[in-house]
Design a protein around this motif. Structure first.
Motif, PDB file in Angstrom:
ATOM      1  N   PHE A  91       3.148  -1.821   6.924  1.00  0.00           N
ATOM      2  CA  PHE A  91       4.585  -2.071   6.958  1.00  0.00           C
ATOM      3  C   PHE A  91       5.349  -0.934   6.297  1.00  0.00           C
ATOM      4  O   PHE A  91       4.837  -0.257   5.415  1.00  0.00           O
ATOM      5  CB  PHE A  91       4.912  -3.375   6.219  1.00  0.00           C
ATOM      6  N   GLN A  92       6.598  -0.783   6.703  1.00  0.00           N
ATOM      7  CA  GLN A  92       7.421   0.263   6.093  1.00  0.00           C
ATOM      8  C   GLN A  92       7.614   0.026   4.599  1.00  0.00           C
ATOM      9  O   GLN A  92       7.618   0.956   3.808  1.00  0.00           O
ATOM     10  CB  GLN A  92       8.788   0.336   6.778  1.00  0.00           C
ATOM     11  N   GLN A  93       7.774  -1.246   4.221  1.00  0.00           N
ATOM     12  CA  GLN A  93       8.051  -1.573   2.803  1.00  0.00           C
ATOM     13  C   GLN A  93       6.768  -1.645   1.979  1.00  0.00           C
ATOM     14  O   GLN A  93       6.737  -2.347   0.968  1.00  0.00           O
ATOM     15  CB  GLN A  93       8.792  -2.907   2.695  1.00  0.00           C
ATOM     16  N   GLY A 147       4.028   7.535  -1.513  1.00  0.00           N
ATOM     17  CA  GLY A 147       2.949   8.008  -0.662  1.00  0.00           C
ATOM     18  C   GLY A 147       1.619   7.351  -1.012  1.00  0.00           C
ATOM     19  O   GLY A 147       0.836   6.998  -0.133  1.00  0.00           O
ATOM     20  N   MET A 148       1.378   7.171  -2.301  1.00  0.00           N
ATOM     21  CA  MET A 148       0.133   6.526  -2.724  1.00  0.00           C
ATOM     22  C   MET A 148       0.134   5.062  -2.322  1.00  0.00           C
ATOM     23  O   MET A 148      -0.888   4.524  -1.888  1.00  0.00           O
ATOM     24  CB  MET A 148      -0.032   6.674  -4.234  1.00  0.00           C
ATOM     25  N   LYS A 149       1.281   4.415  -2.473  1.00  0.00           N
ATOM     26  CA  LYS A 149       1.363   3.008  -2.069  1.00  0.00           C
ATOM     27  C   LYS A 149       0.990   2.865  -0.603  1.00  0.00           C
ATOM     28  O   LYS A 149       0.236   1.978  -0.223  1.00  0.00           O
ATOM     29  CB  LYS A 149       2.790   2.487  -2.266  1.00  0.00           C
ATOM     30  N   GLN A 150       1.541   3.767   0.221  1.00  0.00           N
ATOM     31  CA  GLN A 150       1.296   3.618   1.646  1.00  0.00           C
ATOM     32  C   GLN A 150      -0.151   3.977   1.991  1.00  0.00           C
ATOM     33  O   GLN A 150      -0.710   3.417   2.927  1.00  0.00           O
ATOM     34  CB  GLN A 150       2.301   4.452   2.453  1.00  0.00           C
ATOM     35  N   ARG A 151      -0.761   4.861   1.212  1.00  0.00           N
ATOM     36  CA  ARG A 151      -2.179   5.143   1.434  1.00  0.00           C
ATOM     37  C   ARG A 151      -2.997   3.885   1.155  1.00  0.00           C
ATOM     38  O   ARG A 151      -3.921   3.558   1.892  1.00  0.00           O
ATOM     39  CB  ARG A 151      -2.639   6.270   0.513  1.00  0.00           C
ATOM     40  N   VAL A 152      -2.630   3.194   0.063  1.00  0.00           N
ATOM     41  CA  VAL A 152      -3.321   1.935  -0.237  1.00  0.00           C
ATOM     42  C   VAL A 152      -3.076   0.938   0.898  1.00  0.00           C
ATOM     43  O   VAL A 152      -3.983   0.235   1.342  1.00  0.00           O
ATOM     44  CB  VAL A 152      -2.825   1.343  -1.577  1.00  0.00           C
ATOM     45  N   GLY A 153      -1.831   0.913   1.405  1.00  0.00           N
ATOM     46  CA  GLY A 153      -1.500  -0.007   2.498  1.00  0.00           C
ATOM     47  C   GLY A 153      -2.367   0.248   3.722  1.00  0.00           C
ATOM     48  O   GLY A 153      -2.856  -0.697   4.359  1.00  0.00           O
ATOM     49  N   ILE A 154      -2.590   1.518   4.041  1.00  0.00           N
ATOM     50  CA  ILE A 154      -3.408   1.854   5.214  1.00  0.00           C
ATOM     51  C   ILE A 154      -4.870   1.494   4.956  1.00  0.00           C
ATOM     52  O   ILE A 154      -5.532   0.871   5.785  1.00  0.00           O
ATOM     53  CB  ILE A 154      -3.257   3.357   5.551  1.00  0.00           C
ATOM     54  N   VAL A 155      -5.353   1.837   3.768  1.00  0.00           N
ATOM     55  CA  VAL A 155      -6.748   1.525   3.433  1.00  0.00           C
ATOM     56  C   VAL A 155      -6.965   0.010   3.460  1.00  0.00           C
ATOM     57  O   VAL A 155      -7.968  -0.479   3.975  1.00  0.00           O
ATOM     58  CB  VAL A 155      -7.110   2.105   2.039  1.00  0.00           C
ATOM     59  N   ARG A 156      -6.001  -0.733   2.927  1.00  0.00           N
ATOM     60  CA  ARG A 156      -6.122  -2.188   2.913  1.00  0.00           C
ATOM     61  C   ARG A 156      -6.204  -2.744   4.336  1.00  0.00           C
ATOM     62  O   ARG A 156      -6.998  -3.636   4.623  1.00  0.00           O
ATOM     63  CB  ARG A 156      -4.910  -2.803   2.193  1.00  0.00           C
ATOM     64  N   ASP A 168       4.382   0.012  11.464  1.00  0.00           N
ATOM     65  CA  ASP A 168       5.814  -0.164  11.714  1.00  0.00           C
ATOM     66  C   ASP A 168       6.601   0.800  10.824  1.00  0.00           C
ATOM     67  O   ASP A 168       6.852   0.504   9.667  1.00  0.00           O
ATOM     68  CB  ASP A 168       6.206  -1.618  11.427  1.00  0.00           C
ATOM     69  N   GLU A 169       6.968   1.940  11.353  1.00  0.00           N
ATOM     70  CA  GLU A 169       7.663   2.994  10.598  1.00  0.00           C
ATOM     71  C   GLU A 169       7.076   3.171   9.202  1.00  0.00           C
ATOM     72  O   GLU A 169       7.788   3.090   8.207  1.00  0.00           O
ATOM     73  CB  GLU A 169       9.161   2.674  10.493  1.00  0.00           C
TER      74      GLU A 169
END
Lengths: 290, 287
Positions: A91-93, A147-156, A168-169
């Motif tokens: 997610f974007q957020q 950027g780190m948060k979103q890396r965790v989001g992708i890994v998760r 989503d964006e």
């Protein structure tokens, strides 16, 4: 209920005769109409379009959060009836659980699957290592940069081994430099995992740089205006963004989206605004463009 | 620790600093905690000033709109305090009040939190219970005293009931509020990771509501003390509220102030306990 389609390979997304309408007091409002898209196994496909065109709506329907009004969404021939771990979403957020550490966030999907603690801890550590986040496994998300948060989001999202990854964006809230790095990381992970990706963005450069194919949507009610194959070779380098091939693709997509953005704004623009716009359109009036 | 995280994933290029001497460590500690030390120092000075003003007003028996003629001085209160701590009866008053708070408040938390969580998740439960709660909520716990005496066979039970009522509604309302603020994107994220209804409740709704639950518990604890003291003054035979009221009837003015201060200290202590529990349960919120 589930309709089986001949193609049963891994991660084949198929959206057919899709439309989605919201009920309002004035009657149903069409968000997306008459849309067909597909993502082949292992393919990276982006959806671009003017804001409010329904690209996120389409993605949410593939994720299973929204039910199509008409049409059907299938993944590997199985009808999508609700969210599932088979379709990972970013997610974007960021949407990391603030009460879980980085590692616990990554473990979540495995925990839901009933994997024993020690096993999922090991799996999460390995994944975090691949993303260069092993030093932060015990941190809470609040302490991480975007950027780190979103890396965790992708890994998760990838931890449970989904068939497809929906984004989503995901980089919309990041600064330009971080965004470029994240695009590289996502490309690397995608190539390693050979997973199908459906990526929603409003950033044309991003869509071209990442994708095998780009769908361009019309203004609301959204439908597919064009499907553009991106024949750029892989692995893609940052320098390609200056190549004439890239720029030609960019120009093409840009004009498609410009047209649709003007259409989307057309309804809201008054006479004064029209005059202003006609200057920008090099002599063409808004009516001509539409 | 947080500073490292904010710096991002850059490789550490600075070599580890040599071990600092005690002097530099102390200086650093002072620099980092200057604001806190300042607040503590000013707080202590302010409390001492309060005591001094109290002392002056009572020793000179000031009469200026309010009359300090019969108000006990700090020293008189201290004298009655030193006497009281050796008096088993005073300790029993305090112990009984604490027990009433413990039972009443615990019941309110045990019923209020789960009820709020369930009401926040299941519409029908909300629709059925919410109107009743809204009608009963504005009634102050003290107004329940006569009814409580009728409802419960013993005085003790009715006082605990009043304490329970006082803390119940703040806990319920704040839990409900917390549930209504849960970020729907987090619920979606959990669903995408394969979480089903029960897991979503346990892993998303509950922890997401915890900060508001603890707000409810803190407010509830405050109201519990208010309600308890009122109930003890009206209908009690024991308890710190009764002790304070009895002191007035017996013209033991120093004990009035002692009772008041004891109530204040107990209230402060119990809200500190809740805050501590909150930090323990929500480690992600402490910085």
């Amino acid at each position: 209920m589930s309709e089986v389609i001949a193609n049963t390979s891994k991660g084949h997304i198929e959206v057919r005769n899709f439309s989605l309408a919201y009920e309002t007091i004035e009657g149903p409002v069409q968000a997306v109409t008459d849309t067909q898209i597909h993502v082949k196994p292992g393919e990276f496909v982006s959806i671009v379009g003017p804001s409010g065109c329904g690209k996120s709506t389409l993605l949410n329907a593939v994720a299973g959060f929204l039910k199509p009004t008409t049409g059907i969404v299938t993944v590997d021939g199985e009808r999508v009836n609700g969210p599932s771990a088979e379709r990972g979403m970013v997610f974007q957020q960021y949407s990391l659980f603030p009460w879980k550490t980085v590692r616990e966030n990554v473990e979540f999907g495995l925990k839901m699957r009933g994997m024993p603690r020690s096993q999922r801890e090991r799996a999460a550590r390995t994944l975090l290592g691949l993303a260069g986040l092993e030093a932060f496994e015990k941190h809470y998300p609040e302490k991480l940069s975007g950027g780190m948060k979103q890396r965790v989001g992708i890994v998760r999202a990838l931890a449970t081994g989904p068939k497809v990854l929906l984004l989503d964006e995901p980089f919309g809230a990041l600064d330009a430099q971080t965004r470029v790095i994240m695009q590289q990381i996502l490309t690397n992970m995608w190539q390693r995992l050979k997973i199908s990706v459906l990526f929603v963005t409003h950033d044309i450069d991003e869509a071209i740089f990442l994708s095998d194919r780009v769908y361009c949507m019309t203004a609301r009610p959204g439908s597919i205006k064009a499907e553009i194959p991106i024949p750029l070779e892989r692995p893609r380098q940052q320098s390609m963004m200056m190549s004439s091939e890239f720029l030609a693709l960019r120009r093409g997509l840009m004009s498609l989206i410009r047209e649709e953005s003007l259409k989307a704004m057309g309804g809201e623009i008054n006479d004064m605004g029209m005059q202003g716009l006609s200057i920008e359109l090099h002599g063409h009036s808004l009516a001509d463009v539409i | 620790m947080p500073a490292i995280a904010e710096a991002g994933p850059l490789p550490a290029v600075t070599p580890p600093a040599p071990p600092a001497s005690f002097g530099t460590l102390a200086l650093r500690w002072y620099r980092l905690n200057r604001a806190g030390l300042r607040a503590t120092a000013i707080g202590v000075i302010s409390l001492l000033a309060f005591l001094l003003v109290w002392h002056l007003l009572t020793t000179y028996r000031v009469v200026f709109f309010v009359r300090f003629t019969n108000v006990p001085s700090p020293l008189a209160v201290y004298a009655s305090f030193t006497k009281a701590i050796h008096d088993p009866k005073f300790l029993m008053h305090i112990l009984l009040s604490c027990r009433r708070i413990f039972i009443g408040f615990s019941l309110a938390a045990i019923i209020g939190v789960p009820l709020g969580l369930i009401m926040g998740r299941f519409k029908l439960v909300h629709e059925v219970i919410f109107p009743v709660a809204e009608v009963l909520r504005p009634i102050p716990a003290i107004a329940w005293v006569p009814m409580a005496i009728m409802l419960w066979p013993t005085n003790e039970q009715s006082i605990v009931f009043i304490t329970f009522l006082g803390s119940f509604f703040p806990i319920l309302v704040n839990t409900l509020h917390g549930m209504s603020l849960v970020d729907p994107v987090l619920v979606r994220a959990a669903q995408c990771l394969g979480a089903r209804e029960r897991s979503i409740f346990r892993e998303v709704y509950f922890p997401a509501s915890l900060p508001h639950i603890f707000t409810g518990l803190t407010v509830g604890m405050g109201v519990a003390w208010v309600s308890l003291i009122a109930a003890e003054m009206i209908s009690g035979q024991y308890g710190i509220g009764y002790f304070t009221w009895e002191a007035y009837s017996l013209v033991q003015y120093a004990d009035i102030a002692l009772g008041m201060i004891a109530i204040g200290v107990l209230g402060l202590g119990s809200s500190l306990l809740i805050r501590g529990a909150g930090q323990l349960v929500m480690p992600w919120r402490s910085t």
